[in-house]
Scaffold this motif. Structure first.
Motif, mmCIF file in Angstrom:
data_model
loop_
_atom_site.group_PDB
_atom_site.id
_atom_site.type_symbol
_atom_site.label_atom_id
_atom_site.label_comp_id
_atom_site.label_asym_id
_atom_site.label_seq_id
_atom_site.Cartn_x
_atom_site.Cartn_y
_atom_site.Cartn_z
ATOM 1 N N GLN A 11 74.134 16.001 4.926
ATOM 2 C CA GLN A 11 73.006 15.270 4.158
ATOM 3 C C GLN A 11 73.153 13.762 4.563
ATOM 4 O OE1 GLN A 11 73.952 14.768 -0.086
ATOM 5 N NE2 GLN A 11 72.034 13.784 -0.327
ATOM 6 N N ARG A 15 74.280 16.286 12.280
ATOM 7 C CA ARG A 15 73.573 17.629 12.576
ATOM 8 C C ARG A 15 74.617 18.604 12.999
ATOM 9 N NH1 ARG A 15 72.295 20.019 17.351
ATOM 10 N NH2 ARG A 15 70.378 20.784 17.752
ATOM 11 N N PHE A 18 75.575 20.550 9.828
ATOM 12 C CA PHE A 18 74.533 21.652 9.363
ATOM 13 C C PHE A 18 74.707 22.731 10.335
ATOM 14 C CE2 PHE A 18 69.954 22.824 9.578
ATOM 15 C CZ PHE A 18 69.762 23.170 8.095
ATOM 16 N N GLN A 48 64.402 30.677 8.318
ATOM 17 C CA GLN A 48 64.404 29.504 8.927
ATOM 18 C C GLN A 48 63.890 28.360 7.996
ATOM 19 O OE1 GLN A 48 63.192 28.962 13.171
ATOM 20 N NE2 GLN A 48 62.045 27.335 12.603
ATOM 21 N N LEU A 52 65.635 25.013 6.503
ATOM 22 C CA LEU A 52 65.100 23.734 6.548
ATOM 23 C C LEU A 52 64.681 23.023 5.402
ATOM 24 C CD1 LEU A 52 62.752 24.149 9.551
ATOM 25 C CD2 LEU A 52 64.801 23.085 9.579
ATOM 26 N N LEU A 55 68.016 21.896 3.980
ATOM 27 C CA LEU A 55 68.017 20.407 4.457
ATOM 28 C C LEU A 55 67.781 19.576 3.958
ATOM 29 C CD1 LEU A 55 69.852 18.861 6.716
ATOM 30 C CD2 LEU A 55 67.833 19.556 8.363
ATOM 31 N N ARG A 56 66.463 19.552 3.595
ATOM 32 C CA ARG A 56 65.577 18.507 3.088
ATOM 33 C C ARG A 56 65.892 18.100 1.489
ATOM 34 N NH1 ARG A 56 61.286 21.586 5.223
ATOM 35 N NH2 ARG A 56 60.461 21.002 6.986
ATOM 36 N N HIS A 57 66.814 19.183 1.131
ATOM 37 C CA HIS A 57 67.011 18.964 -0.325
ATOM 38 C C HIS A 57 68.279 19.104 -0.688
ATOM 39 C CE1 HIS A 57 62.723 20.519 -0.735
ATOM 40 N NE2 HIS A 57 62.698 19.235 -1.124
ATOM 41 N N LEU A 58 69.095 18.785 0.410
ATOM 42 C CA LEU A 58 70.758 18.706 0.087
ATOM 43 C C LEU A 58 71.280 17.810 -0.872
ATOM 44 C CD1 LEU A 58 72.186 18.884 3.891
ATOM 45 C CD2 LEU A 58 72.470 20.798 1.939
ATOM 46 N N ARG A 60 69.963 17.709 -3.786
ATOM 47 C CA ARG A 60 69.825 18.465 -5.038
ATOM 48 C C ARG A 60 71.426 19.427 -5.065
ATOM 49 N NH1 ARG A 60 63.540 19.508 -5.459
ATOM 50 N NH2 ARG A 60 62.851 17.257 -5.060
ATOM 51 N N MET B 36 68.244 25.046 14.410
ATOM 52 C CA MET B 36 68.780 23.771 15.038
ATOM 53 C C MET B 36 67.494 23.001 15.587
ATOM 54 S SD MET B 36 71.310 23.337 12.968
ATOM 55 C CE MET B 36 71.621 21.668 13.664
ATOM 56 N N ALA B 38 64.540 23.514 15.183
ATOM 57 C CA ALA B 38 63.572 22.882 14.058
ATOM 58 C C ALA B 38 63.993 21.908 13.093
ATOM 59 C CB ALA B 38 63.089 24.173 13.182
ATOM 60 N N ALA B 39 65.210 21.778 13.006
ATOM 61 C CA ALA B 39 66.210 20.914 12.295
ATOM 62 C C ALA B 39 65.988 19.449 12.717
ATOM 63 C CB ALA B 39 67.148 21.336 11.803
ATOM 64 N N ASP B 40 65.990 19.469 13.875
ATOM 65 C CA ASP B 40 65.964 18.098 14.551
ATOM 66 C C ASP B 40 64.619 17.421 14.347
ATOM 67 O OD1 ASP B 40 68.049 18.382 16.009
ATOM 68 O OD2 ASP B 40 67.309 19.332 17.945
ATOM 69 N N VAL B 42 63.545 17.231 10.992
ATOM 70 C CA VAL B 42 64.156 16.742 9.838
ATOM 71 C C VAL B 42 64.967 15.730 9.922
ATOM 72 C CG1 VAL B 42 65.080 17.321 7.583
ATOM 73 C CG2 VAL B 42 63.604 18.937 8.745
ATOM 74 N N PHE B 43 66.067 15.811 11.042
ATOM 75 C CA PHE B 43 66.987 14.503 11.267
ATOM 76 C C PHE B 43 66.298 13.325 11.757
ATOM 77 C CE2 PHE B 43 70.135 18.265 11.303
ATOM 78 C CZ PHE B 43 70.986 17.660 10.039
ATOM 79 N N SER B 48 67.593 14.343 5.089
ATOM 80 C CA SER B 48 67.370 14.973 3.932
ATOM 81 C C SER B 48 67.140 13.939 2.895
ATOM 82 C CB SER B 48 68.314 15.954 3.493
ATOM 83 O OG SER B 48 69.468 15.052 3.368
ATOM 84 N N ASP B 49 66.139 14.227 1.902
ATOM 85 C CA ASP B 49 65.848 13.456 0.773
ATOM 86 C C ASP B 49 65.583 11.972 0.828
ATOM 87 O OD1 ASP B 49 65.861 15.553 -0.980
ATOM 88 O OD2 ASP B 49 67.798 15.297 -1.726
ATOM 89 N N GLN B 53 61.222 10.620 -1.608
ATOM 90 C CA GLN B 53 61.410 11.871 -2.181
ATOM 91 C C GLN B 53 62.134 11.842 -3.357
ATOM 92 O OE1 GLN B 53 63.099 13.973 1.500
ATOM 93 N NE2 GLN B 53 61.337 15.429 1.054
ATOM 94 N N ALA B 57 61.037 12.341 -7.443
ATOM 95 C CA ALA B 57 62.010 13.091 -7.861
ATOM 96 C C ALA B 57 62.359 12.373 -9.653
ATOM 97 C CB ALA B 57 63.412 13.674 -7.506
#
Lengths: 182, 129
Positions: A11, A15, A18, A48, A52, A55-58, A60, B36, B38-40, B42-43, B48-49, B53, B57
């Motif tokens: 979070q 990287r 995760f 997948q 993802l 990851l975006r909502h870690l 919570r 990973m 695909a996660a790049d 996001v990073f 995250s969050d 966002q 919330a």
């Protein structure tokens, strides 16, 4: 390192943390997604998507609770969403079930055919029963943890596992040598 | 397998192995690499969050809290006005005419007038409360 610690690091932008979470839970997530979707490629896409979204909502995620059920709930939701979209896309009725074309149990002994029979039997179960029995009998989750994944009472989970097992056993018992092939 | 009761509260190892064998896909490492990759994105997008966002919330509980605060404030103002009214002995709303006579401004006075009150009068009432 515990999952909760890795989640906190991820979070914060770590990287590698995760990546470790993904490696730890990849097999489970893929199996759950495949139990819902059947198709392995679509299952991987859904798994997948689930990773993802997690990851975006870690933020919570409650570190006091186990990470696995939280993640699998997200993955299961992602797979269910795909399943719903797939059903909407399908204008024609579903293709004939695999078991209609299956050779009889006496004529087939190879593991591949048995695997197909297991998948076909699983496909005939309602989605929630599929997830419940996979989490219980494959992943070793408790009824309580499964109830958190599915968002249903524990009693419902027990019932789902019971009905799923009964159906699967009935169908797979027809395969005389399946137990020996294991 | 059939010799195990479906009511059994323990996992069924035979059924579990059969399901695991059927559902498991090869090469978890390759899958992890794809995730990973695909996660790049996001990073790269700030992890995250992100703040907006979090803000989103909090929007709903924030609105509810604001509404509760307004309701509580209105109730307090209402009760204060009621006390003032009772103290003057002219009923809950008081007597706007007598208030005008005594040069004491109040909401009823503003409302009782035939014309729109001046800004000064409104400000005076607001400061008074």
């Amino acid at each position: 390192m515990k999952d909760a610690e890795l989640a906190a690091l991820a979070q914060a932008g770590d990287r590698d943390a995760f990546g470790e979470l993904v490696r730890r839970h990849a097999a489970q997530a893929r199996r759950v997604a495949r139990a819902i979707l059947g198709d392995p490629d679509e299952a991987d896409d859904a798994a997948q998507d689930g990773f993802l979204a997690a990851l975006r909502h870690l933020g919570r995620y409650d570190p006091a609770r186990p990470f696995g059920p939280w993640l699998l709930r997200i993955v299961a939701n992602a797979a269910s969403d795909r399943q719903r979209r797939r059903k909407v896309r399908r204008a024609e009725p579903l293709s004939p079930r695999m078991h209609d074309a299956e050779p009889g149990p006496d004529t087939v002994t190879d593991r591949s055919s048995f695997r197909q029979a297991v998948l076909a039997a699983l496909e005939r179960l309602p989605e929630r029963q599929r997830i419940a029995t996979v989490l219980f009998d494959v992943e070793g989750y408790s009824h309580k943890e499964i109830s958190e994944v599915l968002g249903v009472p524990i009693g419902t989970v027990r019932s789902d596992v019971f009905h799923a097992r009964r159906t699967l056993r009935t169908e797979l018992d027809a395969w005389k040598d399946w137990r020996e092939s294991e | 397998m059939s010799d195990t009761s479906p009511f059994d509260h323990r996992p069924d190892p035979e059924l579990g192995r059969a399901l695991e064998d059927a559902l498991s896909a090869p090469d978890d490492e390759r899958f992890a690499r794809q995730v990973m990759a695909a996660a790049d994105s996001v990073f790269g997008a700030g992890g995250s969050d992100s703040w907006w966002q979090e803000l989103t919330a909090w929007a709903r509980p924030g609105l509810v809290a604001a509404m509760l605060l307004i309701a509580a404030g209105a109730f307090w103002i209402g009760s204060q006005m009621g006390q003032r009214g009772n103290g003057s002995g002219t009923g809950a709303l008081g007597d706007p005419l007598s208030a005008a006579d005594s040069e004491q401004l109040g909401v009823p006075v503003l409302l009782a007038g035939g014309e729109a009150p001046s800004v000064d009068a409104v400000m005076a009432v607001a400061f008074e409360y």
